[in-house]
Scaffold this active site. Structure first.
Site, short mmCIF file in Angstrom:
data_model
loop_
_atom_site.label_atom_id
_atom_site.label_comp_id
_atom_site.label_asym_id
_atom_site.label_seq_id
_atom_site.Cartn_x
_atom_site.Cartn_y
_atom_site.Cartn_z
N ARG B 243 0.93 -1.12 -0.19
CA ARG B 243 0.04 0.02 -0.08
C ARG B 243 0.76 1.04 -0.09
O ARG B 243 1.55 1.57 0.84
CB ARG B 243 -0.95 -0.19 1.35
CG ARG B 243 -1.87 0.86 1.34
CD ARG B 243 -2.49 1.36 2.61
NE ARG B 243 -1.81 1.85 3.58
CZ ARG B 243 -1.08 1.70 4.92
NH1 ARG B 243 -1.90 0.36 5.38
NH2 ARG B 243 -0.56 2.21 5.62
N HIS B 247 -2.99 4.43 4.75
CA HIS B 247 -4.49 3.55 5.06
C HIS B 247 -5.56 4.26 4.78
O HIS B 247 -6.21 3.65 3.83
CB HIS B 247 -4.54 2.96 6.54
CG HIS B 247 -5.79 2.32 6.83
ND1 HIS B 247 -6.14 1.03 6.54
CD2 HIS B 247 -6.90 2.71 7.37
CE1 HIS B 247 -7.03 0.87 6.47
NE2 HIS B 247 -7.81 1.64 7.18
N TYR B 256 4.51 4.55 11.72
CA TYR B 256 4.65 3.32 11.78
C TYR B 256 5.57 2.47 10.64
O TYR B 256 5.75 1.35 10.69
CB TYR B 256 3.32 2.40 11.82
CG TYR B 256 2.43 2.54 10.73
CD1 TYR B 256 2.35 2.03 9.58
CD2 TYR B 256 1.39 3.60 10.96
CE1 TYR B 256 1.50 2.20 8.71
CE2 TYR B 256 0.45 3.76 10.10
CZ TYR B 256 0.48 3.01 8.89
OH TYR B 256 -0.32 3.14 7.77
C1 LIG Z 1 -14.46 -5.87 11.97
C2 LIG Z 1 -13.65 -4.54 11.62
N1 LIG Z 1 -12.66 -4.23 12.43
C3 LIG Z 1 -11.78 -3.31 12.44
C4 LIG Z 1 -11.95 -2.28 11.34
C5 LIG Z 1 -11.19 -1.09 11.20
N2 LIG Z 1 -10.16 -1.39 10.03
C6 LIG Z 1 -10.54 -0.97 8.98
S1 LIG Z 1 -9.46 -1.43 7.65
C7 LIG Z 1 -8.36 -2.10 8.90
C8 LIG Z 1 -7.34 -2.86 8.58
C9 LIG Z 1 -7.58 -4.02 7.46
O1 LIG Z 1 -6.23 -4.31 7.09
P1 LIG Z 1 -6.13 -5.53 5.71
O2 LIG Z 1 -7.10 -6.44 5.81
O3 LIG Z 1 -4.67 -5.70 5.65
O4 LIG Z 1 -6.69 -4.47 4.63
P2 LIG Z 1 -5.90 -3.05 3.97
O5 LIG Z 1 -6.76 -1.79 4.77
O6 LIG Z 1 -4.58 -3.22 4.04
O7 LIG Z 1 -6.39 -3.17 2.57
C10 LIG Z 1 -9.03 -1.99 10.29
C11 LIG Z 1 -8.53 -2.70 11.39
C12 LIG Z 1 -13.09 -2.66 10.47
N3 LIG Z 1 -13.22 -1.96 9.53
N4 LIG Z 1 -14.06 -3.76 10.77
#
Ligand SMILES: Cc1ncc(C[n+]2csc(CCOP(=O)(O)OP(=O)(O)O)c2C)c(N)n1
Ligand SMILES: Cc1ncc(C[n+]2csc(CCOP(=O)(O)OP(=O)(O)O)c2C)c(N)n1
Ligand SMILES: [Mg+2]
Ligand SMILES: [Mg+2]
Lengths: 326, 343, 326, 343
Positions: B243, B247, B256
């Site tokens: 990425r 985020h 980080y």
């Molecule tokens: C059930 C849930 N827990 C926490 C969140 C908050 N949150 C949004 S994105 C994220 C990280 C997800 O990481 P990843 O699966 O690697 O996807 P990326 O954002 O890197 O594409 C979190 C913890 C959420 N949206 N849904």
């Protein structure tokens, strides 16, 4: 017309739904080969096939989530959760997705899905097997919540649920599975959502209940009758949609209301009804709307369960106080 | 890890398509990046709510969806706009969603792409149900679901993978391992050496590919789609990518992430390497590049205009789609909101 | 005394709790290195160590379940869920285990655990980021439910929560994180559970709220004042335990009550309060208890959110009607 | 699959303990089975609510817990009474629980065994938290959690395994693969060849052992406990065994299980093979067997008497332990229940 118990009525409705629509299928833990822990689905896999009556792994979120996907694709899945206490692992699927896809997609995608869940205490089961947290589902926008109390309603409301274009949480009173008997037409007559049933008429007070509490309330009403109090007993049948009209009309006449609910007291469905009744009919109230409910405690185990669940005695006592007040 | 196209544009393996066939996919990646940059810019101007950039993940998203048929299902996340668009979800809907307008969630009829999943984890099993239902009705449509490295830690990932394998559902699981879940690096998310190996726990094939290598992604996705289509069941693809941006626009990777790490990945850009390849194959010219950028910019600006010209929804709109027909309670609440008599 | 916003007050309290008890630790998604999505835990890992301020994988059930085990073993974990809409995957852990181990084990094992959850709408966030389903936790026996509205309460109630021998769901109003400022003593003064705060006194009607709705209600009260209606405003601070006495005492005086809640209407906490008020004080009611609530709909997105969340206008209009009635 | 003691009592591997050391474990298995048979009988008489028999799983439960230290944590299920008792949970508490009396849930101080988990899946992560907390405070106590083959399908299994591995929690995961989850056979639960291999998805060692082989179970548990105790992190043990009885007294295996399969497993009985081994080693006599059965029967009948002589809890009892101190609402509800003035 067949005379049967509530469990058999559910079986009849499921069998009929499977027979009349190829898009209907059942999935859940142990619903297939062994016919479910309450034998509700007994024989259905044999008659409708293992691809339509499906034994799943032990994973409630998976069951509801997969059924959701099937519904979005146009099938009419009926998911079974073994006991209400085991629906909580699927809570996120229900609250975040099943109840919301229509709104999220402006109607482009929908989830016509039924989640069948046995609920309630009264058979002295282990912890988690006696839950009555219907209020949580009623509090969740986008879910219809159905709680039958008779075999005919169980069958008729279930057929309506399967035909409904939106997700339905269908709560089956465990205690009534074998205890409550009645006539069911074959095939069952669909019963519309949002229409309370008047189970008993009386001028002195209005008693409102649903599901497993209805027989208890009717027995209490008989006892009241012995002491000269004639109660009107309303069976809501569906909490969402709610037949408020019938409730308000009755309370406006009697001026007195008792709501009976097995679930925990705080923020239970009885609270919603009491709040709404005083909003709509305060000036006709001759006494406060009384709530007879389960307590804000874990449902006790077999030896103490009866102290938790409202029974005729507790209901009659509360109703008498309401009837005599003022 | 499967690699076919190296960062310098040279081939280290058998490309699944010809240079000519790669041109439209290159064009799609360029369009996606144009959308991504535009969105980040609009958010800075306050014209979008938060935005989640997919810069650097274009090959993983365009390459996997390119292996699908137009009527297959796609179930992705807030970061998968490129994949969704590639399967027919219009730019205007994507913009609308990001402005905070419910109308973004409704793609045109025939586009079998669910609105982006905001919750992490829950949506993968939806793809299982979708694919399962298609097979149940005799259709050979399949479902693809995209998710991140962090999503593999949710219980729902486990249940979705297990259901898919047990019921041999026609599903392709695409994990974009972009190295971070917000601030949590991949190696703090799980101890397993690869995410692809998690498939073995379900008796499912798992393929790890260079997610910034369009040809590697295409090859893996092609195999997975073929398996699903022919009833051989699900596959997990781990697309190793990065990425490049934050985020979301609310996040600051400086807290980080080591800039050195970011630099390394910039050199692995998925679009640059296809351009170099096409250049070597005499299939790329600066003029064509300019043309692509002009076209995509126009298309995207048109979509923005269409999104922004829409008046906000009426106050009572929220009551209309909770059910096919609003309940009397909802109608009563609508009247309360609008100050109409409601008793 | 430091003048700060609600977010900073929470940070102060967490820092103090970590500094004063080695058994206290924080765990959650992104709480460590990056200091949380709202920067509430910013700097805490640096000052208290990565073994006490712990970044977890993305797994809410795991976070709460692990924190539960830690609490049973005698630690004082504070688990953070990033948004209330993401607490649902942990629902089974909370409802089936966190809230029950004391009862299940007759007090032999307990779970003194705090679950911090930002809640509520008002910042135009994406779907699932604006939930206000506190009623679900209030309906769950065995959970204490805390919803602060001021920096001093946020800090003081959090310290009380950490010291509490039972599990506490601590809901932080997202909208107030930066908007609501106030003085907080350093170290923060613990604030007892079960004591409502009287935020404004007035003879004409009683307005009850908590969390993010308190500032809205106070603004509405000021508008009412302009039209000659002086409202008493009660801030519940904790829903469980509930300071019913203060509510009943006030309503008995004013004879009129408006409950304001951001959550969905049906079976919300306002329903519980309205039901209880009419049970306890029916004969002093000069008008029906009114509820001003969020609707039984998904919380709309940024462009329409304001139609969902009760604001001063809607609140003042309802209060005026109640004050003028009869 | 690790095997040491074959059904005929002969050794096919290196036993972890001597015959003399095996005697107390044999005695424990005999006692456990006495409890199991007694419970099934009592339930038929209506003196217990439902009961979940562990017959056939004695080696898996006694053998794993035997590797623990007395102060280690055990977190098991409704079927793990033998394991719980082995770690100090009294028979009387187990009976009380089965009569439907809350007092069963409270083992004596010092017994670090949680009341049995009725929900499938949720309890494994509790063991992770317990072990993690012990290490955090500098104790070398570890936690063991027992669960079934079906439980591996729950999302919580996945989250517990991943957390344990990521945080190197001192935990031993004991999966008793008894071939069925109520009516669902192991091969419909998941496609993976073994359950032990699921550990690989978490970078965790997984060992499959003959769960009816006390020595194999002891050996695997010994290794896993040592790893946990010395800070090397968690281990998954799959103990391959069989639920000889019904799922619970409410279940009828005849509906889903082939008697032939049951016969095969009866010949693999975990207790018989240890008896044969001890007999070969001159460490077993019919007299000793009679003595063991007499002693355990007496102990268990005493526990039943103690459980049944207790009066039911008072009506108001349920309000006492929702919190350390009941809230005013609970006190008010108690008065309502008892018909006392409550306004
Ligand atoms: C059930 C849930 N827990 C926490 C969140 C908050 N949150 C949004 S994105 C994220 C990280 C997800 O990481 P990843 O699966 O690697 O996807 P990326 O954002 O890197 O594409 C979190 C913890 C959420 N949206 N849904
Ligand atoms: C969350 C949850 N879902 C469903 C159930 C109902 N149930 C009780 S035991 C069981 C099967 C568990 O099988 P397994 O994990 O193999 O353990 P076993 O009973 O074979 O020892 C099920 C589905 C439950 N108790 N909890
Ligand atoms: Mg990621
Ligand atoms: Mg099993």
């Amino acid at each position: 017309m067949t005379e049967c118990n509530l469990a058999q009525a559910v079986t009849m409705a499921l069998d009929h739904a499977l027979a009349s629509d190829p898009d209907v299928l059942l999935l859940g833990e142990d619903v297939g080969v062994t016919g479910g822990v309450f034998r509700i689905t007994d024989g259905l896999q044999a008659s409708h096939g293992a691809d339509r009556v499906i034994d799943t792994p032990v994973a409630e979120s998976g069951i509801v989530g997969a059924a959701f996907g099937m519904a979005v694709a146009g099938l009419r899945p009926i998911a079974e959760i073994q006991f209400l206490g085991f629906a909580y692992p699927a809570f996120d699927q229900i609250v975040s997705h099943v109840s919301r896809i229509r709104n999220r997609s402006r109607g482009r995608f929908t989830a016509p899905l039924v989640i069948r869940i046995p609920y309630g205490a009264g058979i002295g089961a282990a912890e988690h097997h006696s839950e009555s947290t219907e209020a949580i589902f009623a509090h969740t926008p986008g879910l219809k919540v159905v709680v039958p109390s008779t075999p005919a309603d169980a069958a008729g409301l279930l057929l309506t649920a399967v035909a409904d274009p939106d997700p339905v949480v269908f709560l089956e009173p465990i205690r009534s599975y074998r205890r409550t008997r009645g006539d069911v037409s074959d095939p069952p007559e669909p019963v519309p959502f949002g229409r309370a049933a008047v189970r008993r008429t009386g001028p002195d007070l209005t008693m409102v209940a649903y599901g497993a509490m209805v027989p208890e309330v009717l027995e209490a009403a008989d006892r009241l009758s012995d002491s000269g109090i004639e109660a009107e007993v309303l069976d809501l049948r569906t909490l969402v949609p709610l037949d408020l009209e019938t409730v308000i009309e009755s309370v406006s006449r009697t001026g007195r209301a008792v709501i009976v609910q097995e679930g925990h007291r705080t923020c239970g469905f009885a609270a919603e009804l009491a709040a709404t009744i005083q909003e709509e009919a305060l000036y006709s109230l001759l006494a406060p709307v009384a709530r007879v409910t389960g307590w804000d405690t874990v449902v006790p185990l077999r030896r103490s369960e009866h102290h938790y669940v409202p029974g005729p005695e507790r209901i009659a006592a509360a109703a008498t106080a309401v009837a005599r007040e003022g | 890890m499967l690699e076919i196209l190296s960062p310098d544009g040279s081939l280290v393996g058998e490309p699944p398509i010809s240079a000519a066939e790669a041109r439209p996919l290159y064009a799609a990646m360029v369009a996606a990046r144009t959308y991504d940059h535009k969105s980040t810019a609009l958010q800075k101007q306050g014209r979008l709510a938060t935005y989640a950039s997919f810069e650097g993940q274009e090959a993983a998203q365009i390459g996997t969806v390119a292996a699908l048929r137009a009527d297959d299902w796609v179930v992705g996340t807030y970061r998968d706009a490129a994949a969704m668009w590639m399967q027919g979800y219009p730019w205007v809907n994507l913009f609308l969603g990001r402005t905070g307008d419910e109308r973004g969630g409704s793609p045109p009829a025939g586009v079998n792409v669910l609105p982006p999943s905001i919750t992490v984890g829950a949506h993968m099993i939806h793809a299982v149900g979708l694919g399962w239902a298609e097979r149940h009705r005799g259709s050979d449509r399949i479902a693809m679901t995209l998710f991140g490295d962090g999503a593999t830690s949710e219980g729902d990932f486990h249940e979705a993978m297990n259901f898919a394998a047990v019921f041999r559902a026609p599903v392709v699981f695409v994990c974009q391992n972009n190295q971070y879940a917000i601030s949590t690096p991949r190696d703090r998310q799980t101890v397993s050496e690869t995410l692809a190996q998690k498939a073995d726990a379900y008796g499912m094939p798992g393929l790890q590919v260079d997610g910034n290598d369009l040809f590697a992604v295409l090859t893996a996705a092609g195999e997975a789609v073929a398996r699903a289509r022919t009833g051989e069941g699900p596959t997990l693809i781990e697309a190793v990518t990065f990425r490049v941006g934050a985020h979301t626009t609310a996040d600051d990777p400086g807290r980080y992430r080591d800039p050195a790490e970011e630099a390394v990945w910039r050199d692995r850009d998925p679009i640059d390497r296809v351009r170099r390849f096409l250049e070597l194959e005499q299939q790329w010219t600066p003029e064509w590049q300019a043309e692509l950028e002009k076209e995509s910019t126009e298309a995207i600006e048109l979509a923005i205009a269409q999104a922004e010209e829409l008046d906000p929804l009426e106050a009572g709109d929220m009551f209309d789609r909770m059910f096919a027909t609003p309940t009397t309670q909802l109608e009563r609440q609508r009247r309360m909101l609008l100050g109409e008599p409601h008793d």
